[in-house]
Design a protein around this motif. Sequence first.
Motif, PDB file in Angstrom:
ATOM      1  N   SER A   1      -1.072   6.328   2.070  1.00  0.00           N
ATOM      2  CA  SER A   1      -0.599   5.060   1.514  1.00  0.00           C
ATOM      3  C   SER A   1      -0.590   5.105  -0.019  1.00  0.00           C
ATOM      4  O   SER A   1      -1.432   5.749  -0.635  1.00  0.00           O
ATOM      5  CB  SER A   1      -1.471   3.909   2.003  1.00  0.00           C
ATOM      6  N   PRO A   2       0.354   4.412  -0.622  1.00  0.00           N
ATOM      7  CA  PRO A   2       0.415   4.364  -2.097  1.00  0.00           C
ATOM      8  C   PRO A   2      -0.818   3.695  -2.712  1.00  0.00           C
ATOM      9  O   PRO A   2      -1.211   4.030  -3.830  1.00  0.00           O
ATOM     10  CB  PRO A   2       1.678   3.541  -2.377  1.00  0.00           C
ATOM     11  N   ARG A   3      -1.446   2.776  -2.001  1.00  0.00           N
ATOM     12  CA  ARG A   3      -2.645   2.120  -2.524  1.00  0.00           C
ATOM     13  C   ARG A   3      -3.803   3.110  -2.643  1.00  0.00           C
ATOM     14  O   ARG A   3      -4.564   3.078  -3.609  1.00  0.00           O
ATOM     15  CB  ARG A   3      -3.058   0.963  -1.619  1.00  0.00           C
ATOM     16  N   LEU A   4      -3.933   4.006  -1.672  1.00  0.00           N
ATOM     17  CA  LEU A   4      -4.985   5.017  -1.711  1.00  0.00           C
ATOM     18  C   LEU A   4      -4.749   5.989  -2.869  1.00  0.00           C
ATOM     19  O   LEU A   4      -5.680   6.338  -3.595  1.00  0.00           O
ATOM     20  CB  LEU A   4      -5.052   5.769  -0.384  1.00  0.00           C
TER      21      LEU A   4
ATOM     22  N   SER B   1      -3.115   5.404  -5.664  1.00  0.00           N
ATOM     23  CA  SER B   1      -3.357   4.731  -6.941  1.00  0.00           C
ATOM     24  C   SER B   1      -4.852   4.517  -7.175  1.00  0.00           C
ATOM     25  O   SER B   1      -5.326   4.621  -8.305  1.00  0.00           O
ATOM     26  CB  SER B   1      -2.597   3.407  -7.004  1.00  0.00           C
ATOM     27  N   ALA B   2      -5.623   4.239  -6.124  1.00  0.00           N
ATOM     28  CA  ALA B   2      -7.070   4.059  -6.283  1.00  0.00           C
ATOM     29  C   ALA B   2      -7.733   5.375  -6.685  1.00  0.00           C
ATOM     30  O   ALA B   2      -8.606   5.407  -7.563  1.00  0.00           O
ATOM     31  CB  ALA B   2      -7.684   3.531  -4.995  1.00  0.00           C
TER      32      ALA B   2
END
Length: 77
Positions: free
Chosen positions: A4-7, A9-10
């Motif tokens: 996922s893009p959220r992972l 970016s984190a």
Amino acid sequence: MKVSPRLISAVLLLFMLLATGMISPVTVEARTCETSSQLFNGLCLSASNCANVCHTEGFSDGDCRGLRRRCMCNIPC
């Protein structure tokens, strides 16, 4: 398996914080107790002389302080 893009970016944010030093180990400094020297006489004009007198009194260090130039001895609390 899709990441996922959220992972991503984190993980990148965490890496940037670590790389820039924003997250660093905590350093703890010991407290220093200070008291006036009992053996030093007169105005304290030489910090090294004050430190020598404080060493003879059993303290770790000494320094000239204040307007009245008193010899103050230091020891870790």
